[in-house]
Design a protein around this motif. Structure first.
Motif, PDB file in Angstrom:
ATOM      1  N   ALA B 101     -56.757  65.555 -20.765  1.00  0.00           N
ATOM      2  CA  ALA B 101     -56.589  64.204 -21.127  1.00  0.00           C
ATOM      3  C   ALA B 101     -57.489  63.344 -20.084  1.00  0.00           C
ATOM      4  N   THR B 102     -58.417  62.558 -20.948  1.00  0.00           N
ATOM      5  CA  THR B 102     -59.198  61.876 -20.062  1.00  0.00           C
ATOM      6  C   THR B 102     -58.812  60.231 -20.348  1.00  0.00           C
ATOM      7  N   PRO B 103     -59.510  59.169 -19.706  1.00  0.00           N
ATOM      8  CA  PRO B 103     -59.206  57.965 -19.874  1.00  0.00           C
ATOM      9  C   PRO B 103     -59.389  57.486 -21.512  1.00  0.00           C
ATOM     10  N   ASP B 104     -60.993  58.223 -21.903  1.00  0.00           N
ATOM     11  CA  ASP B 104     -60.931  57.939 -23.250  1.00  0.00           C
ATOM     12  C   ASP B 104     -60.240  58.429 -24.365  1.00  0.00           C
ATOM     13  N   ALA B 105     -59.989  59.562 -24.203  1.00  0.00           N
ATOM     14  CA  ALA B 105     -58.777  60.388 -24.953  1.00  0.00           C
ATOM     15  C   ALA B 105     -57.633  59.428 -24.982  1.00  0.00           C
ATOM     16  N   LEU B 106     -57.062  59.189 -23.787  1.00  0.00           N
ATOM     17  CA  LEU B 106     -55.635  58.352 -23.947  1.00  0.00           C
ATOM     18  C   LEU B 106     -55.843  56.930 -24.470  1.00  0.00           C
ATOM     19  N   ALA B 107     -57.094  56.483 -24.442  1.00  0.00           N
ATOM     20  CA  ALA B 107     -57.268  55.103 -24.986  1.00  0.00           C
ATOM     21  C   ALA B 107     -57.099  55.232 -26.291  1.00  0.00           C
ATOM     22  N   ARG B 108     -57.562  56.268 -26.926  1.00  0.00           N
ATOM     23  CA  ARG B 108     -57.003  56.341 -28.457  1.00  0.00           C
ATOM     24  C   ARG B 108     -55.707  56.343 -28.922  1.00  0.00           C
ATOM     25  N   LEU B 109     -54.902  56.688 -28.089  1.00  0.00           N
ATOM     26  CA  LEU B 109     -53.413  56.580 -28.263  1.00  0.00           C
ATOM     27  C   LEU B 109     -52.967  55.328 -28.298  1.00  0.00           C
ATOM     28  N   PHE B 110     -53.601  54.437 -27.342  1.00  0.00           N
ATOM     29  CA  PHE B 110     -53.039  53.187 -27.211  1.00  0.00           C
ATOM     30  C   PHE B 110     -53.640  51.888 -28.311  1.00  0.00           C
ATOM     31  N   ALA B 111     -54.999  52.439 -29.020  1.00  0.00           N
ATOM     32  CA  ALA B 111     -55.687  51.743 -29.739  1.00  0.00           C
ATOM     33  C   ALA B 111     -54.911  51.234 -31.060  1.00  0.00           C
ATOM     34  N   PRO B 112     -54.316  52.199 -31.824  1.00  0.00           N
ATOM     35  CA  PRO B 112     -53.622  51.523 -33.009  1.00  0.00           C
ATOM     36  C   PRO B 112     -52.672  50.768 -32.869  1.00  0.00           C
ATOM     37  N   ASP B 113     -52.555  49.938 -33.929  1.00  0.00           N
ATOM     38  CA  ASP B 113     -51.258  48.992 -33.701  1.00  0.00           C
ATOM     39  C   ASP B 113     -50.016  49.338 -34.676  1.00  0.00           C
ATOM     40  N   ALA B 114     -50.024  50.580 -34.595  1.00  0.00           N
ATOM     41  CA  ALA B 114     -48.912  51.105 -35.550  1.00  0.00           C
ATOM     42  C   ALA B 114     -47.678  51.095 -34.845  1.00  0.00           C
ATOM     43  N   ASP B 115     -46.482  51.128 -35.823  1.00  0.00           N
ATOM     44  CA  ASP B 115     -45.244  51.243 -35.267  1.00  0.00           C
ATOM     45  C   ASP B 115     -44.833  52.516 -34.295  1.00  0.00           C
ATOM     46  N   VAL B 116     -45.357  53.561 -35.022  1.00  0.00           N
ATOM     47  CA  VAL B 116     -45.355  54.690 -34.406  1.00  0.00           C
ATOM     48  C   VAL B 116     -46.866  55.246 -34.319  1.00  0.00           C
ATOM     49  N   VAL B 117     -47.296  55.818 -33.072  1.00  0.00           N
ATOM     50  CA  VAL B 117     -48.697  56.503 -32.994  1.00  0.00           C
ATOM     51  C   VAL B 117     -48.375  58.007 -32.409  1.00  0.00           C
ATOM     52  N   LEU B 118     -48.582  59.039 -33.224  1.00  0.00           N
ATOM     53  CA  LEU B 118     -48.513  60.473 -32.772  1.00  0.00           C
ATOM     54  C   LEU B 118     -49.662  61.035 -32.498  1.00  0.00           C
ATOM     55  N   ALA B 119     -49.645  61.833 -31.580  1.00  0.00           N
ATOM     56  CA  ALA B 119     -50.826  62.821 -31.136  1.00  0.00           C
ATOM     57  C   ALA B 119     -50.203  64.207 -31.193  1.00  0.00           C
ATOM     58  N   PRO B 120     -50.626  64.909 -32.113  1.00  0.00           N
ATOM     59  CA  PRO B 120     -50.009  66.469 -32.420  1.00  0.00           C
ATOM     60  C   PRO B 120     -50.881  67.130 -31.309  1.00  0.00           C
ATOM     61  N   GLY B 121     -49.869  68.310 -31.157  1.00  0.00           N
ATOM     62  CA  GLY B 121     -50.173  69.201 -30.266  1.00  0.00           C
ATOM     63  C   GLY B 121     -50.360  70.535 -31.136  1.00  0.00           C
ATOM     64  N   ARG B 122     -51.255  71.332 -30.492  1.00  0.00           N
ATOM     65  CA  ARG B 122     -51.550  72.624 -31.168  1.00  0.00           C
ATOM     66  C   ARG B 122     -50.021  73.261 -31.539  1.00  0.00           C
TER      67      ARG B 122
END
Lengths: 211, 211
Positions: B101-122
């Protein structure tokens, strides 16, 4: 941009042998190729990127894109398609087993304006790339992502890396089928579903089973 | 936003037992936690996101963030931290073993304004999420990504999915160490490097070996 999609119809997906026989592996590999070509074609249509995809195959194959046959090693065949001089146009390479590739994921490969763009594959590979610098060349043996990063550095070229789960997922092993069942909805998913594959949870881990 | 980082210091990374003894696994798990907290803190500082990370731990742990101890199951402990009513603030959950995880990668988690945001794991997991809808709850057993998608749908909430290789890579098994050696440069990488791990290519596949 010319987009090379390497494909090897003669030795399809040997690491899937524990769950698919040879004829099935050939069929399944072909559905993944179709999905990749379809995603590229949709992306091109939706965003007018002037993509020019063709299949670089070790043997003739009948598919929905032009086919260039070259039976040399993957690296030699791909390098013959990459720019050789500053006058040559850039080229992209997208692997034919990226069953999770969507137009949106592929768009991120073409977005950076860097001399070299790399999309890492899980396990050290390079699943997709764009080469605009004539001094860049591929070497797919071993940890190719590390090698391609180094080749880019030695060429004095600037590098962009695409952080995509979808592009990082090449389908080589039975465990990779989990990703297709969970995250894909194209012809590779349909094929697996039709062949009786489904998700199974065993000791807290997600696997596939076949009915 | 409150950011829950679940951590289990008492049963560290059992699937790494083939290559690390118990004390080493505890140390290594701790370096990954530090890297995740560091990436969150850098992201917060650089982009003024008002992130409020804390560690949700099964036992006391001394680290660079507030710690809440809850020894219930992962799902129960996390659900106690998610919004319960429309008046509750949103919360995020970021797993402590995302060594890439980098700041840039984590920024993409917080960017969408959706009710639920999911980052899938392998492998069917859910490595990071944001919950803004009080009817969303986690269930980490089994193929949690599929379950979380379904729970979101049943809640009538809108969903965004983050396509990140870095966030999809949780470090559970020896093969995952390849990704840390190739793509990370924080304290988890330093620890592995110091412990003698390096990349090795065997029969065309990239593995780790220890010297």
């Amino acid at each position: 941009m010319r987009v090379v999609v390497p494909f090897a119809p003669d030795r399809p997906k040997t690491r899937l042998a524990p769950v698919l026989d040879e004829a099935e592996r050939a069929e399944f590999a072909r559905t993944m190729l179709d999905d990749v070509l379809d995603a590229l074609s949709t992306l091109d249509r939706e965003r007018s990127l002037s993509l020019d995809p063709f299949v670089l195959s070790t043997a003739p194959v009948d598919c929905d894109a032009p086919v260039t046959v070259d039976d040399r090693s993957l690296s030699d065949a791909v390098n013959a398609q990459l720019p050789d001089s500053a006058d040559d146009p850039p080229a992209a390479v997208v692997m034919a087993d990226l069953a999770l590739a969507t137009p949106d994921a592929l768009a991120r490969l073409f977005a950076p304006d860097a001399d070299v763009v790399l999309a890492p594959g899980r396990g050290g590979g390079t699943n997709a790339l764009v080469a605009r610098d004539p001094d860049f060349a591929v070497d797919y043996h071993g940890a190719s992502f590390r090698d391609h990063r180094e080749i880019t550095r030695e060429a004095g070229a600037d590098l962009a890396v695409v952080d995509s789960f979808r592009l990082s997922t090449d389908v080589d092993e039975p465990a990779d089928l989990v990703e297709v069942l969970l995250h894909a909805d194209g012809s590779a998913f349909e094929w697996l579903d039709g062949a009786g594959f489904e998700l199974a949870v065993a000791e807290g881990r997600v696997e596939v089973e076949r009915n």
